[in-house]
Write a protein that holds these residues in place. Structure first.
Motif, PDB file in Angstrom:
ATOM      1  N   ALA A   1      45.647  37.815  36.312  1.00 17.58           N
ATOM      2  CA  ALA A   1      46.579  37.517  37.408  1.00 17.58           C
ATOM      3  C   ALA A   1      47.320  38.769  37.843  1.00 17.58           C
ATOM      4  N   ILE A   2      47.718  39.577  36.865  1.00 11.47           N
ATOM      5  CA  ILE A   2      48.424  40.818  37.207  1.00 11.47           C
ATOM      6  C   ILE A   2      47.490  41.742  37.998  1.00 11.47           C
ATOM      7  N   TRP A   3      46.258  41.810  37.535  1.00  8.35           N
ATOM      8  CA  TRP A   3      45.283  42.661  38.235  1.00  8.35           C
ATOM      9  C   TRP A   3      45.106  42.187  39.679  1.00  8.35           C
ATOM     10  N   ARG A   4      45.030  40.885  39.821  1.00  8.69           N
ATOM     11  CA  ARG A   4      44.824  40.300  41.153  1.00  8.69           C
ATOM     12  C   ARG A   4      45.985  40.672  42.079  1.00  8.69           C
ATOM     13  N   ILE A   5      47.185  40.642  41.537  1.00 13.72           N
ATOM     14  CA  ILE A   5      48.350  40.932  42.363  1.00 13.72           C
ATOM     15  C   ILE A   5      48.469  42.424  42.654  1.00 13.72           C
ATOM     16  N   GLU A   6      48.173  43.238  41.637  1.00 15.30           N
ATOM     17  CA  GLU A   6      48.486  44.658  41.761  1.00 15.30           C
ATOM     18  C   GLU A   6      47.333  45.533  42.238  1.00 15.30           C
ATOM     19  N   SER A   7      46.077  45.073  42.028  1.00 19.02           N
ATOM     20  CA  SER A   7      44.968  46.021  42.172  1.00 19.02           C
ATOM     21  C   SER A   7      44.895  46.652  43.557  1.00 19.02           C
TER      22      SER A   7
ATOM     23  N   VAL B   1      54.294  43.026  27.602  1.00 19.63           N
ATOM     24  CA  VAL B   1      54.088  43.307  29.026  1.00 19.63           C
ATOM     25  C   VAL B   1      55.356  43.948  29.583  1.00 19.63           C
ATOM     26  N   PRO B   2      55.236  45.116  30.211  1.00 16.60           N
ATOM     27  CA  PRO B   2      56.437  45.771  30.750  1.00 16.60           C
ATOM     28  C   PRO B   2      57.100  44.930  31.835  1.00 16.60           C
ATOM     29  N   GLU B   3      58.364  45.213  32.085  1.00  9.42           N
ATOM     30  CA  GLU B   3      59.113  44.411  33.043  1.00  9.42           C
ATOM     31  C   GLU B   3      58.503  44.519  34.445  1.00  9.42           C
ATOM     32  N   LYS B   4      58.083  45.733  34.791  1.00 12.63           N
ATOM     33  CA  LYS B   4      57.437  45.932  36.084  1.00 12.63           C
ATOM     34  C   LYS B   4      56.005  46.394  35.848  1.00 12.63           C
ATOM     35  N   PRO B   5      55.098  45.436  35.676  1.00  9.00           N
ATOM     36  CA  PRO B   5      53.722  45.813  35.336  1.00  9.00           C
ATOM     37  C   PRO B   5      53.068  46.698  36.385  1.00  9.00           C
ATOM     38  N   GLY B   6      53.400  46.451  37.649  1.00 11.07           N
ATOM     39  CA  GLY B   6      52.798  47.245  38.721  1.00 11.07           C
ATOM     40  C   GLY B   6      53.200  48.706  38.616  1.00 11.07           C
ATOM     41  N   ALA B   7      54.495  48.934  38.366  1.00  5.40           N
ATOM     42  CA  ALA B   7      54.986  50.307  38.258  1.00  5.40           C
ATOM     43  C   ALA B   7      54.368  50.995  37.042  1.00  5.40           C
ATOM     44  N   TRP B   8      54.198  50.228  35.972  1.00  4.78           N
ATOM     45  CA  TRP B   8      53.585  50.785  34.750  1.00  4.78           C
ATOM     46  C   TRP B   8      52.154  51.223  35.048  1.00  4.78           C
TER      47      TRP B   8
ATOM     48  N   LYS C   1      54.189  38.990  52.591  1.00  5.15           N
ATOM     49  CA  LYS C   1      53.307  40.117  52.897  1.00  5.15           C
ATOM     50  C   LYS C   1      52.054  40.112  52.054  1.00  5.15           C
ATOM     51  N   ALA C   2      52.114  39.470  50.909  1.00  7.32           N
ATOM     52  CA  ALA C   2      50.934  39.385  50.054  1.00  7.32           C
ATOM     53  C   ALA C   2      50.068  38.188  50.441  1.00  7.32           C
ATOM     54  N   GLY C   3      50.495  37.477  51.485  1.00  4.81           N
ATOM     55  CA  GLY C   3      49.707  36.334  51.941  1.00  4.81           C
ATOM     56  C   GLY C   3      49.800  35.130  51.010  1.00  4.81           C
ATOM     57  N   VAL C   4      50.852  35.075  50.211  1.00  5.16           N
ATOM     58  CA  VAL C   4      50.974  33.994  49.226  1.00  5.16           C
ATOM     59  C   VAL C   4      51.696  32.776  49.810  1.00  5.16           C
ATOM     60  N   VAL C   5      52.773  33.027  50.562  1.00  5.45           N
ATOM     61  CA  VAL C   5      53.582  31.915  51.077  1.00  5.45           C
ATOM     62  C   VAL C   5      52.906  31.292  52.297  1.00  5.45           C
ATOM     63  N   ILE C   6      52.658  29.984  52.252  1.00  5.12           N
ATOM     64  CA  ILE C   6      52.148  29.341  53.466  1.00  5.12           C
ATOM     65  C   ILE C   6      53.139  28.315  54.004  1.00  5.12           C
TER      66      ILE C   6
ATOM     67  N   TRP D   1      52.572  27.796  48.026  1.00  6.15           N
ATOM     68  CA  TRP D   1      51.883  29.061  47.787  1.00  6.15           C
ATOM     69  C   TRP D   1      50.374  28.860  47.771  1.00  6.15           C
ATOM     70  N   GLN D   2      49.686  29.840  48.283  1.00  2.33           N
ATOM     71  CA  GLN D   2      48.229  29.890  48.162  1.00  2.33           C
ATOM     72  C   GLN D   2      47.924  30.963  47.126  1.00  2.33           C
ATOM     73  N   VAL D   3      47.424  30.550  45.996  1.00  2.43           N
ATOM     74  CA  VAL D   3      47.126  31.496  44.919  1.00  2.43           C
ATOM     75  C   VAL D   3      45.740  31.213  44.374  1.00  2.43           C
ATOM     76  N   ARG D   4      45.258  32.108  43.521  1.00  2.22           N
ATOM     77  CA  ARG D   4      43.929  31.879  42.996  1.00  2.22           C
ATOM     78  C   ARG D   4      43.971  31.077  41.693  1.00  2.22           C
ATOM     79  N   SER D   5      45.077  31.154  41.005  1.00  4.79           N
ATOM     80  CA  SER D   5      45.163  30.442  39.723  1.00  4.79           C
ATOM     81  C   SER D   5      46.621  30.142  39.395  1.00  4.79           C
ATOM     82  N   MET D   6      46.825  29.237  38.449  1.00  3.20           N
ATOM     83  CA  MET D   6      48.165  28.938  37.970  1.00  3.20           C
ATOM     84  C   MET D   6      48.784  30.207  37.369  1.00  3.20           C
ATOM     85  N   ASP D   7      47.952  31.011  36.710  1.00  3.27           N
ATOM     86  CA  ASP D   7      48.444  32.263  36.130  1.00  3.27           C
ATOM     87  C   ASP D   7      49.019  33.178  37.194  1.00  3.27           C
ATOM     88  N   GLU D   8      48.320  33.227  38.333  1.00  8.26           N
ATOM     89  CA  GLU D   8      48.822  34.101  39.392  1.00  8.26           C
ATOM     90  C   GLU D   8      50.178  33.599  39.878  1.00  8.26           C
ATOM     91  N   ALA D   9      50.311  32.275  40.015  1.00 11.76           N
ATOM     92  CA  ALA D   9      51.591  31.712  40.456  1.00 11.76           C
ATOM     93  C   ALA D   9      52.693  32.048  39.455  1.00 11.76           C
TER      94      ALA D   9
END
Lengths: 414, 115
Positions: A3-9, A46-53, B36-41, B82-90
């Motif tokens: 999930a972190i990868w998906r958000i940050e990549s 997991v660091p507080e700001k994973p993206g910054a890390w 901006k990340a396209g998450v909020v619908i 939210w539109q997300v890919r998984s519960m983990d992402e949310a």
């Protein structure tokens, strides 16, 4: 972690690509940072700001890499300054907290660079912007993994060889390159849209991916009407995703769909996006026009209430912008609905000789429908059978043959 | 997939301690990042329950109950779609929020296969 990868990549790769100048290296650096995180986070938390890390780690790697290469001393200094600047601006822990929007935009334009083939642009975009794995992309496009992997490697190489610059094009340059970006997003959407129920869910997920990319792009460059036009088109089309397939997997035509199942939220989002496109200066582009047509259907509470004359006018505009026999055929359908089957049939008859439509099953299918409405059942049956013989799609063929049989029955009854 | 994120707040603290401008600004920044990340619908903030109504069903009988509702804890104060890919992402997104109180609930919305 996934999930972190998906958000940050995407932001990570974009930020790195700006620094190192090419997508391939940026992606490797991002992956290295991910590997480091997988090793360290289970121990250190997991660091507080994973993206910054991740960004901090990747940038260290970037500097190491460039030092080792001992190339382009000047470039190196630039990066040093750049990092220093970034740290001074935002503090070291939040280097990635900044907007990063321009980096992301730069990455979008680079992945959709016109030197790349359509297939290459699509694969690279899903990989670096969607954070999809090569396996996921391959499943989405029903293509062997090795083919997609090669496509991505080749795309990166092509970009390097063409000395494609990491940049956010402006003005005329942007106008020239935007269609390539929009095309990629719409191709991804259609790939998902053409999947039928029960298939691998990665395929329909491509629709969501395309919508997400479109929504992001609309936020990044809100002044481009066609971006909103494309978003509007995708939102409205996606609103019908769950109604366009019947219980046994057969396609349900737009006018036969149960409108109660259309997704109201997506429709209203689509109509809002369309308003935004229409509110911006300039003539409507092809995506906004198609969205406007889709909106005519979305606004009609029942199929009978559809504003067909307006759809005809919109198809006129599409035909002027991008004339094609398929557009003419669609226009003929709208004319048939707006002004009666005879008027529609006249237009379709004019297309029968069109070489581009020779093997296009929808031509006889449309012709059959119009003939049937005019009570010419025997001719209609022949057209439906011809259409059935032209389509590769088994379900569609069944549907067409059923229509042909209905025509026979009508003739007997009549 | 689509999830509904319900912001549940303690009714009394909400009334006693309106959000500071700083907290509001931080929230807006977070919300903007999500958009901006396209998450909020979709999203919305609710008026206090004093302006809400409840309807109870018992067979054919309908009873309207005026707000404020008796509960003092975990009243829904706002929502996001939210539109997300998984519960983990949310979860990962929610972790990044600036909130320092309250409970947030993430529920997946049932959808037809494919969307």
């Amino acid at each position: 972690m996934e999930a972190i990868w998906r958000i940050e990549s995407a932001r990570l790769i974009a930020g790195l690509a700006r620094v190192v100048g090419d997508i391939g290296t940026a992606e490797e650096l991002a992956q290295d940072a991910l590997v480091a995180a997988l090793e360290q986070w289970p121990i250190s938390g997991v660091p507080e700001k994973p993206g910054a890390w991740l960004m901090g780690t990747a940038r260290h790697h970037a500097i190491d890499l460039l030092r080792r290469r001992q190339t382009l001393q000047r470039k190196h200094e630039e990066i040093g300054r750049d990092i220093q600047q970034a740290q001074e601006d935002t503090g070291p822990a939040s280097a990635i907290d900044g907007d990063g929007g321009d980096d992301l935009l730069g990455l979008i334009f680079m992945a959709c660079h016109p030197v790349l083939s359509k297939d290459a642009r699509v694969a690279l975009t899903l990989r670096v912007l969607g954070g999809l794995t090569t396996e996921e992309i391959a499943r989405g496009f029903l293509t062997p993994v090795s083919t997609i992997a090669q496509r991505i490697v080749r795309a990166k190489r092509t970009l390097t060889e063409a000395h494609a610059r990491f940049e956010v094009p402006d003005g005329a340059e942007r106008a020239a390159r935007l269609p390539s970006v929009l095309e990629v997003i719409y191709l991804i959407f259609n790939e998902g849209y053409s999947a039928t129920a029960g298939e691998d869910l990665v395929r329909p997920a491509l629709c969501e991916e395309a919508l997400r990319l479109g929504r992001i792009l609309a936020e990044l460059i809100p002044t481009e009407a066609e971006v909103h036009g494309l978003v509007a088109l995708m939102e409205i089309q996606a609103s019908r995703l769950r109604s366009r397939v019947g219980p046994s997997g057969e396609p349900v035509l737009l006018l036969d769909q149960d409108r109660a199942h259309w997704d109201r939220l997506l429709i209203s989002r689509g109509l809002t996006a369309l308003e935004r496109a229409e509110g911006l200066a300039g003539a409507m582009g092809p995506y906004a026009l198609q969205a406007a047509i889709a909106a005519c259907h979305a606004r009609a509470a029942t199929a009978a209430e559809t504003d067909w004359p307006r759809i005809v006018a919109l198809y006129d505009a599409v035909a002027q912008l991008a004339p094609s026999p398929v557009v003419e055929l669609n226009r003929a359908v709208a004319v048939g609905m707006a002004f009666g089957p005879a008027a529609g049939l006249d237009l379709v008859d004019a297309l029968v000789q069109e070489p581009a439509l020779k093997a296009y099953h929808l031509l006889p299918a449309v012709r059959g429908e119009l003939l049937r409405k005019l009570g010419r059942s025997e001719e209609a049956r022949a057209e439906f059978e011809r259409a059935a013989s032209l389509t590769q799609n088994v379900v569609e063929r069944k549907l067409l043959l059923r229509r042909a049989a209905e025509c026979t029955a009508e003739r007997m009854a009549g | 997939m689509r999830v509904l994120v319900l912001a549940k707040e303690d009714h009394q603290t909400q009334a006693a301690k309106p959000p500071t401008p700083e907290a509001m600004a931080e929230f807006q920044k977070f919300n903007e990042e999500l958009v901006k990340a396209g998450v909020v619908i979709g999203d919305g903030r609710l008026y206090p329950s004093s302006q809400g109504k409840r309807m109870r069903f018992d067979g054919k009988k309908r009873t309207v109950i005026d707000g404020p509702f008796a509960e003092t804890k975990e009243l829904v104060a706002g929502y996001w779609l939210w539109q997300v890919r998984s519960m983990d992402e949310a979860l990962e997104w929610l972790k990044r929020s600036p909130f320092d109180a309250g409970t947030y609930e993430i529920r997946q919305i049932m959808e037809f296969e494919g969307m």
